[in-house]
Design an enzyme around this catalytic site. Structure first.
Site, PDB file in Angstrom:
ATOM      1  N   GLY A 343      -0.928   1.929   8.273  1.00 26.40           N
ATOM      2  CA  GLY A 343      -0.510   3.322   8.314  1.00 26.40           C
ATOM      3  C   GLY A 343       0.774   3.486   7.539  1.00 26.40           C
ATOM      4  O   GLY A 343       0.959   4.426   6.776  1.00 26.40           O
ATOM      5  N   GLU A 346       7.512  -0.944   7.132  1.00 27.15           N
ATOM      6  CA  GLU A 346       8.949  -0.680   7.231  1.00 27.15           C
ATOM      7  C   GLU A 346       9.806  -1.443   6.242  1.00 27.15           C
ATOM      8  O   GLU A 346      10.972  -1.723   6.525  1.00 27.15           O
ATOM      9  CB  GLU A 346       9.416  -1.008   8.655  1.00 27.15           C
ATOM     10  CG  GLU A 346       9.331  -2.483   9.062  1.00 27.15           C
ATOM     11  CD  GLU A 346       8.058  -2.867   9.775  1.00 27.15           C
ATOM     12  OE1 GLU A 346       8.045  -3.896  10.456  1.00 27.15           O
ATOM     13  OE2 GLU A 346       7.061  -2.117   9.638  1.00 27.15           O
ATOM     14  N   ASN A 347       9.291  -1.797   5.064  1.00 25.83           N
ATOM     15  CA  ASN A 347      10.087  -2.539   4.089  1.00 25.83           C
ATOM     16  C   ASN A 347      11.502  -1.966   4.031  1.00 25.83           C
ATOM     17  O   ASN A 347      11.690  -0.753   3.925  1.00 25.83           O
ATOM     18  CB  ASN A 347       9.450  -2.441   2.701  1.00 25.83           C
ATOM     19  CG  ASN A 347       7.963  -2.671   2.727  1.00 25.83           C
ATOM     20  OD1 ASN A 347       7.501  -3.718   3.127  1.00 25.83           O
ATOM     21  ND2 ASN A 347       7.215  -1.660   2.317  1.00 25.83           N
ATOM     22  N   GLU A 380       8.909   3.942  11.489  1.00 28.20           N
ATOM     23  CA  GLU A 380       9.382   3.065  10.406  1.00 28.20           C
ATOM     24  C   GLU A 380      10.910   3.071  10.300  1.00 28.20           C
ATOM     25  O   GLU A 380      11.521   2.041  10.018  1.00 28.20           O
ATOM     26  CB  GLU A 380       8.755   3.484   9.074  1.00 28.20           C
ATOM     27  CG  GLU A 380       7.238   3.549   9.080  1.00 28.20           C
ATOM     28  CD  GLU A 380       6.574   2.316   9.660  1.00 28.20           C
ATOM     29  OE1 GLU A 380       7.109   1.202   9.520  1.00 28.20           O
ATOM     30  OE2 GLU A 380       5.507   2.468  10.278  1.00 28.20           O
ATOM     31  N   GLU A 402       7.132  -4.268  17.384  1.00 26.87           N
ATOM     32  CA  GLU A 402       6.245  -3.111  17.247  1.00 26.87           C
ATOM     33  C   GLU A 402       6.215  -2.258  18.508  1.00 26.87           C
ATOM     34  O   GLU A 402       6.095  -1.033  18.426  1.00 26.87           O
ATOM     35  CB  GLU A 402       4.832  -3.574  16.883  1.00 26.87           C
ATOM     36  CG  GLU A 402       4.730  -4.245  15.518  1.00 26.87           C
ATOM     37  CD  GLU A 402       5.146  -3.333  14.365  1.00 26.87           C
ATOM     38  OE1 GLU A 402       5.344  -2.124  14.579  1.00 26.87           O
ATOM     39  OE2 GLU A 402       5.280  -3.843  13.239  1.00 26.87           O
TER      40      GLU A 402
END
Length: 959
Positions: A343, A346-347, A380, A402
């Site tokens: 989806g 979160e880089n 994120e 998470e």
């Protein structure tokens, strides 16, 4: 990563309805109440992770040699990398392949004497001999040999001598790789703009695919500083985690290119790296930090990125305050990709999204689309601190990363959109959702031992509802009984103490305990002792309250009481349970259930008093009562429902249905909880009822129970449909956020049960659209239901029209609605053709293949077709799509959820046996869960079919 791999967030997109017009054949067909909901679940996250890694290696290491182990030896520690990459956005004229080339230099320290260098590398071809140089005065030992170990994904370098402890060395590699369309590592995404094919080079590293982009120490604890440089075609833009510090034109190997150099990253894990080359458009807000939204140019120019741009700043500022920590980077880039397995991801400093998770159009997007964008952005951004700044040491603690983001996404979104009052929806989207999985004997604990999670496919299997939704649920419970100020105080000290470092989950418990001690918060046990019981053993309790005797007891809740729990527990499946409760609507002091059974005098009640426990469903458990108290609660629902909080009206329904599944209460009691709904207009109770009735449709839509059930549900929903008819006349949308969701429920259920005034509405709207495709008269909130209903009622003409509109849709969320609705067809040949499309990425993008097959399986007409299709094509699906586009757990659960006969059970077991040599990847546990669920379904139908049939027949007459 955002919740997207599995099941659903009901938010947002409505359920799917079959049945438009007064066509008798349509009324006779069953459609799952929430097909698009399961699609949204698929994308959730609600969603985040859909990638699955195909196991290409044996399940046990063939030897004790270091290169045959799945974990890196603790001999070397990386400090920084210099990485240069050059993605080719045009195929090689000879091979037709898209490729990238690159070089990497990593400086590492030797912490234990060794003559072996192991560094992860997967599907990379070395174009030059690697070199090793020393940064100290002692020369580096020469190479003895080097090779690729494809099973464990290492570049293995044997040295003539040993590396010196404390010394630093630099390993330089040059390599080539394929810029494939497998959605993992460094890959390509394609789209068309003005009739021209465009290619994007982009990344998805989590969990174990950074090694596909360049050789690296690809474990979360191996943090380092990264210096990234990208070479790319003139006219394209390069992005990475850091800000661009130099953009120059240069010539490399005789080719004129642009070189973009990025500032050094903070110390970070490899899975958070990102680099992208595209010719996307951008909108930005020059503040601190700089906020930019990237997407296809036509999406940006049409304003689809505006909502994300507007909401990002407020959410970032909320988390800065919540964490008491300034956002640690100078910029926050967010980019919407046409092809993306998760989806969102979160880089650090460059968050990647599916288009449906970031792009919003005021004219065409639904209320649910908007909520999904706000919550996923919040999810994120929450990770930028919790996960990125402070990172869990190994994947066995993924649940904390998470689960935490899945909890606080509601807080961030609520801050940005307070009118939505979104925080309560975690009960529907996460708590109730994960209960269904965690009530199986084949569930698993939140936290596993490190040695149980080694191989890439084992890591991928952790990205499930347990990690996301149970993690969110138990952390919400923890925050509630500690109180939010104490919870955030402990969280803030945790982040400050471990910034740029790695932790294990108990480090958070220790910091929360310090906050408890500092504030004098009363707890019956230390934080760690309480939480270990929720984290280290699977499942959850059912708390039973006897209001005659005051006895409160707990028991491990299993949907199938005859199932055998083989996993041992150090706590004997008992929990420390916080109980908030009311008597006749009056709040009482909370109670802790610390043993299997206790007696509390205040829990006794007389004939005029009802007791309700787990107020606001902050506890992760179900509640059962003696029959007299159940009767009093049923009476309160009918006569004074407002004395019971909305969220607990939903809880009563959900608990009763699931207790009935577990044979702890009569099925008629569960059905009785729905009778009051004819006077209910709130979303949460209706959604809980429809979610549970969906199980009845799955079990009975091929039996004689179906007709009376339809008649009862139709009578039940008619007042709700009339309520919204009076309120909106179906020319407008309801005002409140959840009221809009319930308006959709009213439409889809009324149509699916054959209410003439509903079916004529949807039929007229769709026909108007077919006559004038450039003007869609259907309200965005209602489109999913209307599309499905019209396609179900129609034939090839309606299907082909919707297919053409799907292919030409410029808004991803609109395309998603149509893609899901195409599965509502009732002509088997149309559904078979659609199934074949899922294996052609030119027709159905790889990222959507799983969701589409599940949508088809959700249609009673398509279920057996989808099951046959999956079985016939399993080897192809597994081998071709194992790299990231198929979520095998979702797929297996999705195509088997209607199974309720011995014949289907044997088919499922045979499928497991026939494909044992191929494997199931992250669907391995799902196979066992499906067998367990089917076994339970068989017994449930056997015990309840006749009772349910009679109840619906009687209730339909009296309602």
């Amino acid at each position: 990563m955002a919740k997207g791999f599995f099941i659903s967030k009901t938010l947002g997109i409505v359920g799917i309805v079959i049945g438009a017009g007064a066509v008798a054949t349509i009324i006779a067909l069953s459609v799952v109440y929430s097909q698009e909901k399961s699609q949204n679940n698929e994308l959730k996250p609600t969603s985040e992770w859909t990638t699955t890694k195909a196991p290409t290696v044996p399940t046990t290491a063939p030897s004790n040699e270091p290169w045959d182990q799945w974990r890196l030896p603790q001999t070397l520690e990386p400090e920084w990398y210099n990485v240069l990459l050059w993605p080719k956005l045009k195929p090689d004229p000879t091979t037709g392949l898209y490729t990238f080339s690159g070089s990497s230099s990593v400086v590492f320290k030797c912490v234990q004497e060794t003559d072996l260098i192991l560094i992860h590398s997967n599907k990379l071809n070395m174009t030059k001999h690697p070199t090793l140089t020393a940064h100290g005065s002692t020369p580096a030992p020469p190479f003895k040999s080097y090779r690729m170990e494809t099973k464990t994904q290492y570049l293995v370098i044997h040295l003539e001598g040993k590396l010196t402890v404390g010394e630093k060395y630099e390993l330089h590699t040059e390599f080539m790789g394929e810029l494939a369309d497998d959605l993992g590592g460094f890959y390509r995404s394609e789209y068309f703009e003005n009739g021209q094919k465009k290619v994007v080079a982009t990344t998805q590293m989590q969990p174990t695919d950074a090694r596909k982009a360049f050789p690296c120490f690809d474990e979360p604890a191996m943090k380092a500083v990264f210096n990234i440089t990208l070479l790319h075609e003139h006219g394209t833009t390069a992005l990475s985690n850091g800000k661009e510090i130099e953009i120059v034109d240069t010539v490399v190997d005789g080719v004129s290119v642009t070189k973009t150099v990025f500032e050094s990253t903070e110390k970070m894990s490899t899975y958070l790296l990102a680099f992208i080359v595209s010719d996307f458009g951008v909108i930005e807000r020059n503040e601190v930090p700089q906020i930019r939204i990237f997407a296809r140019k036509d999406a940006i120019t049409s304003g689809q990125g505006d909502y994300a741009l507007n909401v990002t700043g407020p959410i970032l500022r909320f988390f800065e305050k919540y964490y008491n920590s300034t956002y640690p980077l100078p910029k926050s880039d967010q980019i919407a990709l046409p092809d993306f397995s998760a989806g969102a991801m979160e880089n650090w400093g460059l968050i990647t999204y599916r288009e449906t998770a970031l792009l919003y159009d005021e004219e065409s997007s639904s209320n649910g689309n908007k909520e999904r964008i706000a919550t996923i952005i919040a999810h994120e951004l929450a990770h930028q601190w919790f996960g990125n700044l402070v990172t869990l040491r190994w994947w066995n603690d993924l649940w904390l990363n998470e689960g935490f983001a899945s909890y606080v996404e509601y807080l961030g979104a609520d801050n940005a959109e307070p009118a939505w009052k979104i925080k309560d929806l975690i009960v529907l989207n996460d708590v109730h959702r994960v209960f269904a999985i965690d009530a199986l004997a084949s569930s698993h604990p939140l936290s596993s031992k490190e040695e149980e999670v080694q191989r890439p496919e084992q890591i991928s299997e952790l990205f499930d509802a347990i990690s996301y939704s149970k993690g969110a649920s138990v952390l919400r419970m923890l925050s509630d009984f500690l109180t939010e100020p104490v919870f955030t105080q402990g969280l803030q000290t945790y982040l400050k103490h471990f910034e740029f470092d790695n932790t294990v989950y108990t480090d958070l418990w220790d910091n929360l305990q310090m906050a408890v001690d500092n504030t004098g918060t009363p707890l019956p046990k230390p934080v760690r002792e309480i939480m270990d019981r929720w984290v280290l053993q699977m499942g959850f309790p059912v708390v039973t309250i006897n209001t005659k005797t005051g006895e409160i007891s707990q028991k491990h809740f299993l949907l199938d009481p005859e199932s055998v729990v083989e996993r041992p527990s150090d706590f004997n499946y008992e929990w420390y349970v916080p109980i908030k409760w009311v008597k006749n609507g009056m709040t009482n002091n909370p109670i802790w259930l610390l043993e299997k059974t206790i007696i509390r005098e205040e829990m006794k009640s007389n004939a005029n008093e009802w007791i309700l426990a787990n107020i606001d469903v902050v506890g992760y458990y179900r509640v059962n009562y003696d029959q007299d108290n159940w009767n009093r609660l049923l009476n309160a629902l009918k006569t004074s429902k407002n004395s019971i909080p909305i969220i607990n009206r939903a809880q009563i329904i959900d608990d009763a249905f699931n207790l009935a599944k577990a044979r702890m209460v009569n099925i008629t009691l569960a059905l009785q909880t729905t009778e009051y709904l004819s006077s209910e207009t709130e979303y949460m109770p209706w959604e809980a009822a429809l979610d549970n009735m969906d199980y009845f449709y799955l079990m009975f839509d091929r039996t004689e129970v179906y007709g009376p059930m339809q008649a009862y549900v139709g009578k039940l929903v008619k007042p709700l449909f009339e309520h919204f008819t009076t309120l909106t006349n179906w020319t407008d949308v309801a005002e409140g956020h959840t009221d809009q969701y319930n308006q959709v429920n009213a439409l889809r259920v009324a149509c699916s049960t054959g209410l003439e005034s509903c079916t004529s509405l949807v039929k007229t709207w769709f026909q108007q659209w077919m006559k004038n495709p450039s003007v869609n008269p259907i309200k965005p909130n209602l489109r999913s239901a209307v599309y499905c209903s019209a396609i179900a009622a129609g034939g090839a003409q309606e299907w082909d029209f919707a297919w053409n509109m799907f292919k030409s849709a410029s808004l991803a969320s609109e395309a998603d609605k149509l893609r899901a609705a195409l599965a509502c067809a009732t002509k088997p040949w149309l559904l078979n053709r659609y199934l074949e499309y899922t294996l052609d990425p030119d027709k159905i993008r790889k990222q959507d293949a799983t969701a589409t097959i599940i949508n088809i399986a959700s249609n009673v007409i398509g279920q057996s077709l989808a099951w046959d299709f999956v079985r016939a094509n399993w080897a192809y699906i597994f081998n071709q799509y194992g790299g990231g586009s198929f979520s095998f757990a979702n797929l297996i659960n999705g195509v088997t959820k209607r199974f309720s006969t011995e014949y289907e059970l044997q088919q499922l077991k045979q499928f497991r046996e026939d494909n044992s040599n191929i494997g199931f990847g992250s669907g391995t546990l799902a196979i066992e869960q499906s067998i367990e669920r089917t076994t339970a379904n068989i017994e449930w139908v056997k015990q309840n079919k006749e009772v349910v049939l009679k109840w619906f027949m009687d209730a339909a007459k009296t309602l």
